[in-house]
Design an enzyme around this catalytic site. Sequence first.
Site, PDB file in Angstrom:
ATOM      1  N   GLN A 167       0.834  -1.195   0.000  1.00 44.33           N
ATOM      2  CA  GLN A 167       0.000   0.000   0.000  1.00 44.33           C
ATOM      3  C   GLN A 167       0.874   1.252   0.000  1.00 44.33           C
ATOM      4  O   GLN A 167       0.388   2.346  -0.218  1.00 44.33           O
ATOM      5  CB  GLN A 167      -0.886   0.034   1.255  1.00 44.33           C
ATOM      6  N   GLU A 195       0.282  -1.708   4.563  1.00 41.24           N
ATOM      7  CA  GLU A 195       0.660  -0.297   4.622  1.00 41.24           C
ATOM      8  C   GLU A 195       2.130  -0.191   5.017  1.00 41.24           C
ATOM      9  O   GLU A 195       2.894   0.550   4.424  1.00 41.24           O
ATOM     10  CB  GLU A 195      -0.224   0.465   5.626  1.00 41.24           C
ATOM     11  N   ARG A 228      -7.833  -1.548   8.741  1.00 36.99           N
ATOM     12  CA  ARG A 228      -9.093  -0.842   8.470  1.00 36.99           C
ATOM     13  C   ARG A 228      -9.762  -0.297   9.748  1.00 36.99           C
ATOM     14  O   ARG A 228     -10.250  -1.068  10.572  1.00 36.99           O
ATOM     15  CB  ARG A 228     -10.031  -1.803   7.764  1.00 36.99           C
ATOM     16  N   ARG A 248      -5.290   7.487  16.656  1.00 34.69           N
ATOM     17  CA  ARG A 248      -6.659   7.427  16.145  1.00 34.69           C
ATOM     18  C   ARG A 248      -7.616   6.823  17.184  1.00 34.69           C
ATOM     19  O   ARG A 248      -8.808   7.148  17.204  1.00 34.69           O
ATOM     20  CB  ARG A 248      -6.728   6.682  14.808  1.00 34.69           C
ATOM     21  N   GLU A 288     -12.883   2.977   5.398  1.00 36.11           N
ATOM     22  CA  GLU A 288     -12.849   2.445   6.760  1.00 36.11           C
ATOM     23  C   GLU A 288     -14.149   2.594   7.555  1.00 36.11           C
ATOM     24  O   GLU A 288     -14.502   1.689   8.323  1.00 36.11           O
ATOM     25  CB  GLU A 288     -11.703   3.105   7.540  1.00 36.11           C
ATOM     26  N   PHE A 307      -6.135  -4.008   3.435  1.00 36.31           N
ATOM     27  CA  PHE A 307      -6.832  -3.762   4.704  1.00 36.31           C
ATOM     28  C   PHE A 307      -5.931  -3.133   5.761  1.00 36.31           C
ATOM     29  O   PHE A 307      -6.213  -3.213   6.955  1.00 36.31           O
ATOM     30  CB  PHE A 307      -7.466  -5.051   5.253  1.00 36.31           C
ATOM     31  N   ALA A 345      -5.894   5.347   5.366  1.00 34.46           N
ATOM     32  CA  ALA A 345      -6.655   6.396   6.053  1.00 34.46           C
ATOM     33  C   ALA A 345      -7.933   6.781   5.301  1.00 34.46           C
ATOM     34  O   ALA A 345      -8.453   7.881   5.491  1.00 34.46           O
ATOM     35  CB  ALA A 345      -5.781   7.639   6.275  1.00 34.46           C
ATOM     36  N   THR A 383      -3.954  11.390  10.334  1.00 34.67           N
ATOM     37  CA  THR A 383      -3.858  12.223  11.537  1.00 34.67           C
ATOM     38  C   THR A 383      -2.511  12.943  11.579  1.00 34.67           C
ATOM     39  O   THR A 383      -2.379  13.967  12.236  1.00 34.67           O
ATOM     40  CB  THR A 383      -4.052  11.372  12.809  1.00 34.67           C
ATOM     41  N   PHE A 400      -7.984   1.519  11.891  1.00 37.16           N
ATOM     42  CA  PHE A 400      -6.713   2.083  12.363  1.00 37.16           C
ATOM     43  C   PHE A 400      -6.777   2.586  13.808  1.00 37.16           C
ATOM     44  O   PHE A 400      -6.430   3.725  14.095  1.00 37.16           O
ATOM     45  CB  PHE A 400      -6.361   3.238  11.418  1.00 37.16           C
TER      46      PHE A 400
HETATM   47 MO1  MOS Z   1      -5.318   1.751   6.426  1.00 33.56          MO
HETATM   48  S1  MOS Z   1      -5.823   0.743   8.138  1.00 33.56           S
HETATM   49  O1  MOS Z   1      -5.255   3.368   7.057  1.00 33.56           O
HETATM   50  O2  MOS Z   1      -3.848   1.107   5.842  1.00 33.56           O
END
Ligand code: MOS
Length: 757
Positions: free
Chosen positions: A191, A226, A336, A304, A706, A222, A503, A434, A338
């Site tokens: 990601q 990331e 997802r 978060r 999300e 998901f 996000a 954020t 976060f």
């Molecule tokens: Mo997503 S949980 O912000 O990679």
Amino acid sequence: MKNIDSRGHVRGESIYLDDIPVQQGTLYGEVFDSPCANGIIRNIDYSKAAAFPGVFRILTSNDIPGENQIGGIIPDEPLFAETEVDFWGQPIALIIAESEEIAKEAKRLIKIDIEKRTPIVDPREARAKNSLIFPPRTFRIGDVKKAWNQCEHIIEGEADNEGQEHLYIETQGAYAYEIENGSIRISSSTQGPTAVQRTVAKVLGIGMHKIEVDVVRLGGGFGGKEDQATAWAVMAALGVHILKRPVKIVLHRLDDMRMTGKRHPYRSDFKIGLSKDLMILAYEATFHQNAGAAADLSPAVMERTLFHGTNSYFIPNAELTAYSCKTNLPPNTAFRGFGGPQGMFVIESAIAKAADILKVKAREIQEKNLLKDGDAFPYGQIAAQCLAGNAWNKASELYQVEKIEQEIDEFNKLNKHVKKGLAFQPICFGISFTNTRMNNARALVHVYHDGSVGISTGAVEMGQGVNTKMVQVAADIFSIAPDRIKLETTNTTRVANTSPSAASATADLNGKALHKACSAILERLKMQAARIHNAEASKIELKDNFVHLNGKQTETTWNQLIQAAFFDRISLSEVGHYATPEIHYDKSKEKGHPFAYHVFGTAIIIVTVDCIRGTYQFDSVKIVHDFGKSMNVSVDRGQIEGGVVQGIGWMTMEELMYNQEGKLISNALSTYKIPDIYSVPKEISIEHLETEGHDMAIQKSKAVGEPPLMYGLGAYFAIQNAVKAYNPNHELKFHAPFTPEKVLMGLYEGVGEKVKH
Ligand code: MOS
């Protein structure tokens, strides 16, 4: 517009990492990982494995030319363990062989001697031992200490949740090869292409300009890709750097489950204070995040949790404190929501407990305390275009809640061994990273001189449909058919310095950047058309493949216009850059305006519990959702349906378990159950909230990735209500997931004793 991937997916023609043809001479990597959760490495004997026919090399931390460091936020995570191991499954070495089979065979020949230490698996224990990833943070509004005096009712409790395995269908993987002069191209299932590029450069000790990361699409992410897609890409690139041969790594499902981090388990305490008329006057929560052995994205996830600690409610006096606890689990990561779902589960538990004690319906407390325009969040942002009440009211009316409740009461009276339960689940989710500085994106647009268009953005397609939305943005601005537009792969050489696709902000950020790039080209094309028609550019429009002048179609087609512009040496390419305006945040004060906007909605979840077996089936999830003005209803509905099911799975059947030694015991699909077609709700109704949308959302179409997951929280409370209907002795507990085993225990807890009340 139909999802542009639908045809390829259905026909099995879509390309994923493992479908990319490998070059001749490609070698395969297999990760050798820690067999315990905490220990000191005394000795590793690689000799037999290294001598195994077909093995080219075994790479360890000693082979790293740059830094042995992959930590994204905090540099606390080595690529390969050196002298000690901190979690079960921690990579120690990479075996590179001419086939996967050989590498796997060779792995068995490695002998490791470890002095085991007792691991910490529980975050409360970690906090007690002051084992923290970074210092705790507190969000405050009002004066909670004073407010307790004004409360008629004060209720305290604990609310815990376990982790969640991402279970992307495509496991982690990467394929790397040298281009020339030491430059490396990496196909990665990530990601965050830029994170991969940056980290590879750091570990290899070379510049980012020598690393090109390319992503076609992911078979699900998901959040699990990331940050945690990086390690494998770095290992493959290290292999290329050292062996000058292409290297491919694709994790086996069981290795992926064992070695990667998950959604963070939390252990939390709450204290909630209400007035006589059920207004929440005060709320205190302490969150213990189980971060695992390294920071990974835990600081951002924890943040978060704090941002969403009061969910959709206005609470005038609140104090939320979170600890990121360092344990000996694999570093937990984005998933997802976060951290949002973990925060929201605690306030919902507090409300459920208060309702139970005060003998009112939870929905009465929920409804009375919904956010309104002008209310402040604990982090200082003021609720604007707040739709919490609208969504709630529309859901109540449209789905005839009073009638449903009556029907459930009747059903529960008539049926002894089957009970139904209902829960309302409002959501409020802030859109933007954020971390303010991450809220920017770029796009590159080429109009080719035959009139076709190529677009590149930093967005990664992972099944969420972002590519379709990007094509829509360009097609709308140019007013040409979508099939004249090709969306290129996500590539760090075309679009650089990207934020990860995360996000829920990917379509907004990249779409806005794309919008800017296309608009700049459009302006030039209008001037060109004005020259052709001897008119003012302001009188020109491009519509449905033709130039329009003063609102009337001319004979000049899009293709002719492009040709003319090309011959006149007008630039048909553009880079767009977008940075979300207005957002800011001051961490020293824990106040600011971190979100571009919020997404609201309400779900009503109804469940039927089999009180003999403890099993359950969700009758329906009835939703009113704030799409803004959805730019693609089928894509957005798909996100909602998937999110709801994933949220319900986390709350009910997905039981992620580590034993006291820190070993993952739900380590296969036979021991970790996710919702299948038989366990999804029989009905998911999704109704739009009619709104104007939000200017900071792409085409006023609000982010949808999300937020819907959190509708699934209601599953927990719906089951709880059904259990309570069967067994009034049941004392509410808040420890997700509510598995059928726990339901069964709840149904028969205290049975035979006198019914309280
Ligand atoms: Mo997503 S949980 O912000 O990679």
